[in-house]
Design a protein around this motif. Structure first.
Motif, short mmCIF file in Angstrom:
data_model
loop_
_atom_site.label_atom_id
_atom_site.label_comp_id
_atom_site.label_asym_id
_atom_site.label_seq_id
_atom_site.Cartn_x
_atom_site.Cartn_y
_atom_site.Cartn_z
N SER A 51 0.84 -1.21 0.00
CA SER A 51 0.00 0.00 0.00
C SER A 51 0.86 1.24 0.00
CB SER A 51 -0.81 0.10 1.30
OG SER A 51 -1.96 -0.65 1.22
N ARG A 52 0.30 2.30 -0.53
CA ARG A 52 0.91 3.61 -0.25
C ARG A 52 0.92 3.76 1.27
NH1 ARG A 52 -2.35 7.30 -0.85
NH2 ARG A 52 -4.19 6.15 -1.47
N PHE A 53 1.91 4.51 1.79
CA PHE A 53 1.93 4.73 3.24
C PHE A 53 0.93 5.84 3.56
CE2 PHE A 53 5.90 2.45 2.54
CZ PHE A 53 5.72 1.43 3.47
N VAL A 113 10.10 -3.23 6.18
CA VAL A 113 9.37 -2.08 5.64
C VAL A 113 10.11 -1.68 4.36
CG1 VAL A 113 8.60 0.28 6.04
CG2 VAL A 113 8.68 -1.35 7.94
N LEU A 114 9.48 -1.92 3.23
CA LEU A 114 10.16 -1.69 1.94
C LEU A 114 9.59 -0.45 1.27
CD1 LEU A 114 10.11 -5.33 0.49
CD2 LEU A 114 11.88 -4.26 1.88
N GLU A 115 10.47 0.51 1.02
CA GLU A 115 10.03 1.70 0.29
C GLU A 115 10.36 1.45 -1.17
OE1 GLU A 115 11.79 5.24 1.85
OE2 GLU A 115 10.46 6.50 0.64
N LEU A 116 9.34 1.28 -1.97
CA LEU A 116 9.58 0.89 -3.36
C LEU A 116 9.39 2.07 -4.31
CD1 LEU A 116 7.54 -2.47 -3.39
CD2 LEU A 116 10.01 -2.18 -3.14
N PRO A 117 10.15 2.09 -5.41
CA PRO A 117 9.90 3.12 -6.42
C PRO A 117 8.56 2.84 -7.12
CG PRO A 117 11.57 1.59 -7.18
CD PRO A 117 11.25 1.20 -5.77
N LEU A 149 5.16 6.90 6.67
CA LEU A 149 6.26 5.94 6.61
C LEU A 149 7.10 6.02 7.89
CD1 LEU A 149 8.01 3.86 5.12
CD2 LEU A 149 9.15 5.75 3.95
N ALA A 150 7.36 7.24 8.37
CA ALA A 150 8.14 7.39 9.61
C ALA A 150 7.40 6.74 10.78
CB ALA A 150 8.40 8.87 9.87
N GLU A 151 6.08 6.91 10.82
CA GLU A 151 5.30 6.27 11.90
C GLU A 151 5.40 4.75 11.83
OE1 GLU A 151 1.79 9.69 11.78
OE2 GLU A 151 1.27 7.62 11.31
N VAL A 152 5.37 4.25 10.61
CA VAL A 152 5.44 2.79 10.42
C VAL A 152 6.80 2.26 10.86
CG1 VAL A 152 5.49 0.97 8.65
CG2 VAL A 152 3.71 2.72 8.60
N ALA A 166 2.68 8.17 -3.89
CA ALA A 166 2.15 8.59 -5.19
C ALA A 166 2.54 10.06 -5.33
CB ALA A 166 0.64 8.42 -5.24
N ALA A 167 2.76 10.49 -6.58
CA ALA A 167 3.22 11.87 -6.79
C ALA A 167 2.20 12.88 -6.25
CB ALA A 167 3.45 12.08 -8.28
N ASP A 168 0.93 12.47 -6.15
CA ASP A 168 -0.09 13.42 -5.69
C ASP A 168 -0.42 13.22 -4.21
OD1 ASP A 168 -1.31 11.00 -6.00
OD2 ASP A 168 -3.07 11.74 -7.07
N ASP A 169 0.48 12.53 -3.46
CA ASP A 169 0.21 12.25 -2.05
C ASP A 169 1.39 12.69 -1.17
OD1 ASP A 169 -0.34 11.30 0.43
OD2 ASP A 169 -0.35 9.18 -0.12
N PRO A 170 1.39 13.96 -0.71
CA PRO A 170 2.55 14.45 0.04
C PRO A 170 2.62 13.94 1.48
CG PRO A 170 0.93 16.21 -0.27
CD PRO A 170 0.38 14.98 -0.95
N GLU A 171 1.61 13.22 1.96
CA GLU A 171 1.62 12.78 3.36
C GLU A 171 2.42 11.52 3.61
OE1 GLU A 171 -2.60 14.18 5.24
OE2 GLU A 171 -2.30 12.05 4.98
N GLY A 172 2.80 10.84 2.54
CA GLY A 172 3.40 9.52 2.65
C GLY A 172 4.61 9.44 3.58
N LYS A 173 5.48 10.45 3.53
CA LYS A 173 6.72 10.40 4.32
C LYS A 173 6.43 10.35 5.82
CE LYS A 173 10.37 11.91 1.36
NZ LYS A 173 9.70 11.11 0.33
#
Ligand code: UDP
Length: 413
Positions: free
Chosen positions: A224-226, A282-286, A267-270, A257-264
């Motif tokens: 999933s997106r984070f 926890v894999l951050e994939l391109p 991800l830090a919470e995860v 996703a390029a239109d989702d600025p909250e992901g970072k």
């Protein structure tokens, strides 16, 4: 990867599908069909368009795909809209509405918005309809769960939505009170894309080894997106409950996703919730990691999609297509994909997820049975060929008579 032509689907779609699509396409040869959304990669919408646009062209519909150009500020605003439309309380200021409108105005001036059928995806580009030119037909395609939105944002958006000729939703329960016709079209997955095509065991093993995920114990997976609505922290908590009794690894794979600025932030919470557990990956994939996701889904023993809100949840269909039992949150389209105890399990709590994970780990024959039925459910209902038929019908109905046509086309209500 080269886009497949319709011929390639003969062996994978239900019998007769390809002939049916050729017949349907005769009615819309040479018609033009334009899609506009806000990102060319990341998330389910881009995932579908990437495959559907070439296929539509392959069967004779002149189809193009344009991307909305927006600033980071614009995408912050539309993410707040998105959250508010999915029912989260948000503060939306007048300036934010203005940022939204300004970006849509800018894009209306730069994008070629003419076609027999113009399909605008999701809220970000919804105001482009102000620039519509006659005689094309405009349809707003909503992929998110806006059934219980924050009223103020919906009231704002609705002004634009009602300027369309029709709206398309992904689930009956997402339908709105609108003065325009509404259609139901389920999203789909492409069985021949890198994300879903068959992979050999050695290909899977090679990819997992490159990702640093050993295949020495059962793998639990969520892709999933984070995003908080995907509830990744609950997945970690469920894994911890399972881990007391069953050996397993947990893989949380996703990117932004390029239109989702909250992901970072998520991800830090995860990462914090995962701590130093060597069995949590926890894999951050391109965004183009399609083969990696395919391999992870094939290597998994149990797939989770514990979303609390969901548009459709394509990751569920992707895993089901690979014969995997999926445990999903009772949200959005997960509920039409997972038929309880037949094609998977829907759950409402961390404890429920942990219970079903353990059940599937301890009963491999049940996992195999569920996975087999799940794959057939996807074959019949959620493959790109069915989606193509729905869009061809929509094009036929609207481009040949602008809704005045007596033929109701895809399921209206
Ligand atoms: N996806 C991906 N990389 C990621 C996370 C997701 O390619 O890091 C893909 C995933 O395989 C699926 C789509 O993006 O095809 C996500 O669609 P879904 O409907 O599950 O969720 P959305 O992101 O649209 O809310």
């Amino acid at each position: 990867m080269k886009p497949a032509s319709l011929e390639a689907y003969r062996d994978v779609a239900p019998p007769g599908t390809v002939e049916f699509l050729y017949r349907l396409s005769e009615k819309v040869q040479g018609r033009s069909f334009l899609h506009v959304n806000s990102t060319h990669q990341g998330g389910g919408v881009a995932e579908i368009l990437m495959r559907l646009v070439p296929l539509l062209n392959d069967i004779g519909v002149k189809t193009s795909w344009e991307i909305l150009e927006g600033t980071l500020e614009f995408f912050r605003v539309t993410k707040a809209f998105h959250n508010a439309l999915q029912g989260e309380e948000q503060v939306i200021t007048e300036d934010m509405y203005e940022t939204f409108l300004e970006c849509n105005r800018h894009n209306a001036a730069r994008l070629p918005l003419e076609a027999d059928l113009v399909m605008i995806h999701d809220p970000q580009p919804a105001a482009l309809v102000l620039a519509r030119k006659v005689p094309g037909t405009w349809v707003w395609r909503c992929h998110i769960d806006a059934s219980r939105p924050q009223r103020r944002v919906w009231t704002f958006l609705r002004r634009f939505v009602e300027r369309y000729d029709a709206a398309v939703f992904s689930l009956p329960k997402f339908a709105q009170r609108l003065a325009i016709p509404q259609y139901l079209i389920y999203p789909s997955i492409d069985p021949l894309s890198d994300k879903n095509r068959e992979l050999s065991d050695s290909e899977v093993a090679g990819i997992l080894s490159r990702l640093g995920v050993p295949q020495d114990k059962p793998i639990l997976l969520q892709v999933s997106r984070f995003d908080r609505f995907k509830d990744p922290v609950s997945v970690i908590n469920a894994y911890r409950m399972v881990k007391r009794r069953n050996e397993c690894r947990l893989v949380l794979a996703g990117g932004g996703a390029a239109d989702d600025p909250e992901g970072k932030v998520v991800l830090a919470e995860v990462r914090e919730a995962a701590g130093r557990d060597p069995d949590i990956h926890v894999l951050e994939l391109p965004p183009d990691a399609h083969l990696e996701i395919n391999a992870l889904q094939r290597a998994a023993t149990v797939v989770l999609q514990k979303s609390t809100r969901e548009g459709f949840g394509l990751t569920v269909a992707e895993a089901m297509w690979k014969g995997k039992p999926v445990i999903g949150g009772t949200a959005g389209g997960i509920t039409v994909q997972i038929v309880y105890d037949l094609t998977g399990y829907t759950v409402n709590s961390v404890e429920g997820a942990a219970y079903r994970i353990r059940y599937l780990l301890n009963n491999p024959e049940a996992a195999t049975r569920i996975g087999r039925i799940a794959r057939e459910h996807v074959r019949r209902n959620f493959l790109i060929t069915r989606h193509l038929a729905d869009y061809l019908t929509l094009l036929h109905v609207w481009a040949d008579g602008g809704g005045r046509c007596k033929n109701p086309g895809p399921t209206p209500w």
